[in-house]
Design a protein around this motif. Structure first.
Motif, short mmCIF file in Angstrom:
data_model
loop_
_atom_site.label_atom_id
_atom_site.label_comp_id
_atom_site.label_asym_id
_atom_site.label_seq_id
_atom_site.Cartn_x
_atom_site.Cartn_y
_atom_site.Cartn_z
N ILE A 264 1.61 0.28 -11.40
CA ILE A 264 0.27 0.15 -10.82
C ILE A 264 0.41 -0.43 -9.43
O ILE A 264 1.10 -1.43 -9.21
CB ILE A 264 -0.61 -0.77 -11.69
CG1 ILE A 264 -0.79 -0.13 -13.08
CG2 ILE A 264 -1.96 -1.03 -11.03
CD1 ILE A 264 -1.42 -1.04 -14.10
N ASN A 265 -0.25 0.21 -8.48
CA ASN A 265 -0.26 -0.29 -7.13
C ASN A 265 -1.39 -1.31 -7.02
O ASN A 265 -2.57 -0.95 -7.07
CB ASN A 265 -0.46 0.87 -6.14
CG ASN A 265 -0.35 0.40 -4.72
OD1 ASN A 265 -1.15 -0.39 -4.25
ND2 ASN A 265 0.66 0.90 -4.02
N LEU A 266 -1.02 -2.58 -6.90
CA LEU A 266 -2.03 -3.64 -6.89
C LEU A 266 -2.94 -3.60 -5.67
O LEU A 266 -4.11 -3.97 -5.75
CB LEU A 266 -1.36 -5.01 -7.03
CG LEU A 266 -0.76 -5.28 -8.41
CD1 LEU A 266 -0.07 -6.63 -8.44
CD2 LEU A 266 -1.80 -5.19 -9.51
N PHE A 267 -2.41 -3.15 -4.54
CA PHE A 267 -3.25 -3.00 -3.34
C PHE A 267 -4.41 -2.06 -3.65
O PHE A 267 -5.58 -2.39 -3.39
CB PHE A 267 -2.40 -2.47 -2.18
CG PHE A 267 -3.20 -2.16 -0.95
CD1 PHE A 267 -3.55 -3.17 -0.06
CD2 PHE A 267 -3.62 -0.86 -0.68
CE1 PHE A 267 -4.31 -2.88 1.07
CE2 PHE A 267 -4.36 -0.57 0.44
CZ PHE A 267 -4.71 -1.57 1.32
N ALA B 161 0.84 -1.20 0.00
CA ALA B 161 0.00 0.00 0.00
C ALA B 161 0.88 1.25 0.00
O ALA B 161 1.98 1.24 0.57
CB ALA B 161 -0.89 0.00 1.24
N PRO B 162 0.41 2.32 -0.63
CA PRO B 162 1.20 3.56 -0.62
C PRO B 162 1.25 4.15 0.79
O PRO B 162 0.37 3.91 1.62
CB PRO B 162 0.45 4.49 -1.58
CG PRO B 162 -0.91 3.92 -1.71
CD PRO B 162 -0.83 2.46 -1.38
N GLU B 163 2.29 4.93 1.05
CA GLU B 163 2.43 5.58 2.36
C GLU B 163 1.52 6.81 2.45
O GLU B 163 1.24 7.45 1.45
CB GLU B 163 3.88 6.06 2.55
CG GLU B 163 4.88 4.95 2.69
CD GLU B 163 6.27 5.51 2.91
OE1 GLU B 163 6.48 6.20 3.93
OE2 GLU B 163 7.13 5.26 2.05
N ASN C 117 7.78 14.14 3.00
CA ASN C 117 6.45 14.77 2.98
C ASN C 117 5.63 14.53 1.72
O ASN C 117 4.47 14.90 1.68
CB ASN C 117 6.59 16.28 3.17
CG ASN C 117 7.13 16.62 4.54
OD1 ASN C 117 6.91 15.91 5.50
ND2 ASN C 117 7.86 17.72 4.62
N TYR C 118 6.22 13.93 0.70
CA TYR C 118 5.45 13.78 -0.54
C TYR C 118 5.66 12.42 -1.20
O TYR C 118 6.61 11.70 -0.93
CB TYR C 118 5.81 14.89 -1.53
CG TYR C 118 7.17 14.76 -2.18
CD1 TYR C 118 7.33 14.03 -3.35
CD2 TYR C 118 8.30 15.36 -1.61
CE1 TYR C 118 8.59 13.91 -3.94
CE2 TYR C 118 9.54 15.25 -2.20
CZ TYR C 118 9.68 14.51 -3.37
OH TYR C 118 10.91 14.39 -3.95
N THR C 119 4.72 12.11 -2.06
CA THR C 119 4.78 10.93 -2.90
C THR C 119 4.07 11.29 -4.20
O THR C 119 3.54 12.40 -4.34
CB THR C 119 4.14 9.69 -2.23
OG1 THR C 119 4.42 8.54 -3.02
CG2 THR C 119 2.64 9.86 -2.05
N SER C 120 4.04 10.36 -5.14
CA SER C 120 3.34 10.63 -6.39
C SER C 120 2.64 9.36 -6.87
O SER C 120 3.02 8.26 -6.51
CB SER C 120 4.30 11.15 -7.46
OG SER C 120 5.32 10.22 -7.70
N VAL C 121 1.60 9.57 -7.66
CA VAL C 121 0.89 8.46 -8.28
C VAL C 121 1.20 8.52 -9.77
O VAL C 121 1.14 9.58 -10.38
CB VAL C 121 -0.64 8.52 -8.01
CG1 VAL C 121 -1.27 9.80 -8.50
CG2 VAL C 121 -1.34 7.32 -8.63
N ASP C 122 1.55 7.38 -10.32
CA ASP C 122 1.86 7.28 -11.74
C ASP C 122 0.55 7.27 -12.52
O ASP C 122 -0.29 6.41 -12.31
CB ASP C 122 2.65 6.00 -12.01
CG ASP C 122 3.20 5.93 -13.40
OD1 ASP C 122 2.50 6.36 -14.34
OD2 ASP C 122 4.32 5.45 -13.58
N THR C 123 0.37 8.22 -13.42
CA THR C 123 -0.87 8.31 -14.19
C THR C 123 -0.70 7.84 -15.63
O THR C 123 -1.61 7.98 -16.43
CB THR C 123 -1.40 9.76 -14.21
OG1 THR C 123 -0.46 10.58 -14.90
CG2 THR C 123 -1.65 10.28 -12.82
#
Length: 181
Positions: free
Chosen positions: A54-57, A16-18, A43-49
């Motif tokens: 792909i985050n399977l969770f 799972a993402p933080e 303090n940051y993260t990103s989602v790949d669009t």
């Protein structure tokens, strides 16, 4: 068919993402932006669009919710991003890819989260974000960003007709960091 091919080619993340204070919607330009503004990596993260990762969770959580809530699977990509944002629980979501129309729909579902758009490229009324908005006949009341940082006032005024936002002129971020000779 093209998206299915991209999904099959993607890298998969199983954890799972933080939870983070800031989430970047798309990974392009994030390193440059965070370096220029001295962001703390904690303090940051990103989602790949772009379906490269792909985050399977989150993906399976989205599919299960879609099935149980009778949501259209045709909206799976939007629901995946929305679920990702909800899971990370950021205070702020930033996009440096300001021509992705999906970004402007999230505020309707997450009214307490701040959404910021940063114009990173030249925009026109033809074959760009505005073309998509007009073609899909999307209403300003459904497209929102708290703040849209633009290259100039003219574009800020124009985009404000289509997206419910406060447009602030800042010029080009890349150019702003080049010293004037």
């Amino acid at each position: 068919m093209k998206k299915l091919y991209k999904i099959l080619k993607a890298k998969y993340k199983f954890v799972a993402p933080e939870k983070k204070k800031i989430l970047f919607f798309d990974t392009v330009q994030v390193l440059l932006f965070t370096k220029l503004f001295k962001f703390n990596k904690k303090n940051y993260t990103s989602v790949d669009t772009r379906l490269e990762q792909i985050n399977l969770f989150i993906f399976f959580k989205t599919v299960i919710k879609s099935i149980f809530l009778n949501k259209k699977l045709s909206n799976l990509l939007f629901n995946y991003y929305l679920e990702y944002i909800k899971y990370v629980k950021p205070k702020v979501v930033i996009t440096l890819i300001d021509n992705n129309v999906l970004f402007y729909k999230f505020k309707n579902y997450l009214p307490h989260t701040k959404f910021l758009s940063v114009q990173f490229g030249h925009r026109t009324e033809h074959r760009d974000l505005l073309t998509v908005i007009k073609k899909l006949k999307l209403s300003k009341k459904y497209l929102k960003s708290d703040i849209y940082f633009t290259f100039n006032k003219a574009y800020g005024n124009l985009i404000s007709k289509y997206i419910n936002c406060k447009a602030i002129t800042i010029g080009s971020i890349k150019n702003n960091f080049i010293p004037i000779q």
